[in-house]
Design an enzyme around this catalytic site. Structure first.
Site, mmCIF file in Angstrom:
data_model
loop_
_atom_site.group_PDB
_atom_site.id
_atom_site.type_symbol
_atom_site.label_atom_id
_atom_site.label_comp_id
_atom_site.label_asym_id
_atom_site.label_seq_id
_atom_site.Cartn_x
_atom_site.Cartn_y
_atom_site.Cartn_z
ATOM 1 N N ASP A 263 0.831 -1.192 0.000
ATOM 2 C CA ASP A 263 0.000 0.000 0.000
ATOM 3 C C ASP A 263 0.876 1.256 0.000
ATOM 4 O O ASP A 263 2.076 1.180 0.235
ATOM 5 C CB ASP A 263 -0.992 0.009 1.163
ATOM 6 C CG ASP A 263 -0.318 -0.159 2.511
ATOM 7 O OD1 ASP A 263 -0.919 -0.792 3.385
ATOM 8 O OD2 ASP A 263 0.810 0.355 2.689
ATOM 9 N N ASP B 12 1.446 5.185 1.281
ATOM 10 C CA ASP B 12 1.115 6.250 2.220
ATOM 11 C C ASP B 12 1.737 7.543 1.711
ATOM 12 O O ASP B 12 2.854 7.550 1.186
ATOM 13 C CB ASP B 12 1.687 5.931 3.613
ATOM 14 C CG ASP B 12 1.138 4.618 4.170
ATOM 15 O OD1 ASP B 12 -0.064 4.370 4.010
ATOM 16 O OD2 ASP B 12 1.926 3.848 4.746
ATOM 17 N N ASP C 160 8.445 6.150 13.380
ATOM 18 C CA ASP C 160 8.969 5.156 14.322
ATOM 19 C C ASP C 160 10.390 4.712 14.016
ATOM 20 O O ASP C 160 11.278 4.796 14.860
ATOM 21 C CB ASP C 160 8.018 3.953 14.433
ATOM 22 C CG ASP C 160 7.698 3.289 13.099
ATOM 23 O OD1 ASP C 160 8.065 3.850 12.047
ATOM 24 O OD2 ASP C 160 7.089 2.201 13.110
HETATM 25 P P1 ATP Z 1 3.442 -1.831 5.917
HETATM 26 O O1 ATP Z 1 4.192 -2.308 4.728
HETATM 27 O O2 ATP Z 1 3.213 -2.899 6.950
HETATM 28 O O3 ATP Z 1 2.227 -1.026 5.603
HETATM 29 P P2 ATP Z 1 4.458 0.658 6.850
HETATM 30 O O4 ATP Z 1 5.843 1.065 7.228
HETATM 31 O O5 ATP Z 1 3.822 1.371 5.711
HETATM 32 O O6 ATP Z 1 4.501 -0.896 6.621
HETATM 33 P P3 ATP Z 1 2.186 1.486 8.380
HETATM 34 O O7 ATP Z 1 1.653 0.854 9.624
HETATM 35 O O8 ATP Z 1 1.388 1.462 7.138
HETATM 36 O O9 ATP Z 1 3.601 0.793 8.147
HETATM 37 O O10 ATP Z 1 2.575 2.973 8.755
HETATM 38 C C1 ATP Z 1 2.972 3.912 7.786
HETATM 39 C C2 ATP Z 1 4.079 4.787 8.326
HETATM 40 O O11 ATP Z 1 3.609 5.551 9.432
HETATM 41 C C3 ATP Z 1 5.280 4.022 8.860
HETATM 42 O O12 ATP Z 1 6.191 3.710 7.851
HETATM 43 C C4 ATP Z 1 5.850 4.978 9.867
HETATM 44 O O13 ATP Z 1 6.640 5.962 9.215
HETATM 45 C C5 ATP Z 1 4.621 5.669 10.420
HETATM 46 N N1 ATP Z 1 4.138 5.009 11.647
HETATM 47 C C6 ATP Z 1 3.257 3.992 11.726
HETATM 48 N N2 ATP Z 1 3.019 3.636 12.993
HETATM 49 C C7 ATP Z 1 3.761 4.440 13.759
HETATM 50 C C8 ATP Z 1 3.973 4.594 15.169
HETATM 51 N N3 ATP Z 1 3.340 3.799 16.039
HETATM 52 N N4 ATP Z 1 4.818 5.564 15.592
HETATM 53 C C9 ATP Z 1 5.452 6.365 14.707
HETATM 54 N N5 ATP Z 1 5.309 6.266 13.386
HETATM 55 C C10 ATP Z 1 4.492 5.342 12.909
HETATM 56 MG MG MG Z 2 1.824 1.128 5.022
#
Ligand code: ATP
Ligand code: MG
Length: 434
Positions: A52, A54, A139
């Protein structure tokens, strides 16, 4: 800020979804900044296919919502905008700023503020800021890379690129403080380490033991979401090992956490369930959280059921009550929706029904909608080393029989039944005719 020009990284627009490109170009055309961020940039730089996309922007959620008819604002802790294109949802977040530790008079955009509990937990984080500020609020360093689809540059504020190269999971800033703000970050650390096959950087790892107990403050609904991400992303087996290594499993499933440390059978069972789930995902087969949950809590429910039986309850009643109790207790930590807890219960209760090998009854069981999961669960128990007296093999062969032969299976003494033994049908029929 480290800026990497287009010819020095491997991200190509070709690998970014049309929806994400549309959102970014629309925002830019309205004078806003818009970057691809988070997992998508990380995965693209690693040569993978993001699941996905963001986007981070300086536009407020209201601005974004105003620009896209197909959008809605969601969330309270973090207000974000979902823009929908068919089945794809693009998540748009406004740059987060530094917070003010609850001082709501600080000069932030009106109506937007953050709140912390007295333990440092972030209750709300809606202070808006710049890209630089946004980067340090994320994070992990590898999750804080930004891609500008206008000039194709990558921005790296926190050393994410070198951590990607060195395959390291590193929390941005002081790990203990960042875990106190949001304890779920500890679960994210182990999840990404397992999924990407990265090492956990020393400080990031060392701060976990002292902060782990803070996971007890996370609402069960959020832990359920996290549970799904931990175990249904195709790397459950590895994730389980990391959770055990950092002693975190107990914050999701308390009893299971204890039992796995002392009971090899329980550990083998849960490991096998994780490995099977990963395998099914790799083969694009459907997986249900109910099956995994049934495995994670089986050692607990089994223990409780045995206890109740010893107190005189009949086996089926004991299993029913044990299931009720086990699910009730588990839901205090991880809120399991009824659509999953009901099938779990049925899988467990079915384990008793599968013990009866009897023509007509068994034939009925095979047609039950929960049979498949229950039978797979029986095989899982055997895979983990449980001696069921050949029950799994009996059911495997039973299913292969034509219906007529199924009905003629001997009522007990199943081990000899195999597939072929007939119950002298002719003689019986003759008797009946007399
Ligand atoms: P995935 O491939 O699992 O979607 P992702 O890194 O995109 O991995 P998401 O949960 O979609 O993870 O979150 C998007 C972004 O938001 C992360 O990459 C991170 O930068 C930020 N983020 C998400 N959760 C947190 C948190 N608990 N604290 C700080 N930043 C966060
Ligand atoms: Mg994501």
């Amino acid at each position: 800020m480290n800026v990497i020009p287009r010819d020095q990284h491997c991200i190509s627009r070709k690998h970014i979804s049309d929806g994400a490109l549309k959102v970014m170009s629309r925002l830019r055309s309205q004078g806003h900044q818009a970057y691809l961020v988070g997992g998508a940039v990380r995965d693209l730089l690693l040569g993978g296919h993001p699941k996905d996309f963001d986007i981070a922007t300086d536009a407020t959620p209201e601005d974004v919502h105003g620009l896209f008819r197909n959008s809605r604002i969601i969330g309270r802790r973090f207000r974000i905008v979902h823009v929908r294109f068919g089945r794809e949802i693009i998540e748009v977040t406004t740059f987060r700023g530094h917070h003010d530790n609850g001082d709501e008079d600080s000069p932030v955009k009106s109506g937007n503020h953050s709140r912390q509990s007295d333990k440092g937990l972030l209750l709300r984080d809606n202070v808006y800021g710049t890209l630089e500020e946004d980067a340090v609020r994320r994070d992990l360093s590898v999750n804080a890379l930004y891609y500008d689809s206008g000039n194709f540059e990558v921005f790296d504020q926190v050393g994410g690129l070198s951590d990607l190269e060195n395959r390291l999971i590193r929390v941005i800033g002081d790990p203990a403080q960042r875990y106190r703000e949001d304890p779920v970050r500890m679960l994210r650390v182990v999840r990404f380490a397992a999924r990407l096959g990265f090492d956990i950087e020393n400080r990031t790892a060392r701060a976990i033991p002292a902060c782990a107990h803070l996971l007890g403050e996370i609402p069960p609904a959020r832990l359920f979401d996290e549970f799904l991400k931990l175990f249904l992303s195709g790397h459950a087996a590895k994730t389980l090992e990391e959770l055990l290594r950092y002693d975190l499993l107990g914050y999701l499933f308390d009893e299971t956490g204890h039992i796995l440390h002392r009971d090899d059978y329980a550990l083998a069972l849960v490991r096998a369930a994780m490995a099977n789930t990963d395998q099914r995902i790799a083969q694009d087969k459907p997986v249900t959280p109910a099956f995994l949950l049934a495995a994670l809590l089986w050692p607990v429910v089994k223990h409780t059921a045995t206890h109740l039986e010893n107190q005189g309850e009949p086996p089926m009643v004991a299993m029913h009550n044990a299931a009720q109790q086990t699910i009730g207790e588990a839901c205090q930590q991880v809120s399991i929706p009824r659509r999953f807890s009901q099938p779990m219960r049925e899988i467990w209760e079915f384990q008793l029904r599968l013990q009866r090998r009897q023509g007509k009854k068994s034939a009925e069981l095979v047609d039950h909608r929960r049979f498949r999961a229950a039978y797979d669960f029986l095989l899982l128990r055997e895979q983990a080393g449980e001696d069921t007296g050949g029950l799994g093999q009996w059911w495997t062969q039973f299913q292969e029989l034509p219906m007529e032969e199924r009905l003629q299976q001997a009522p007990t003494d199943g081990d000899k039944v195999g597939g072929r033994r007939r119950r002298r049908p002719r003689k019986r029929r003759n008797n009946a005719e007399k």
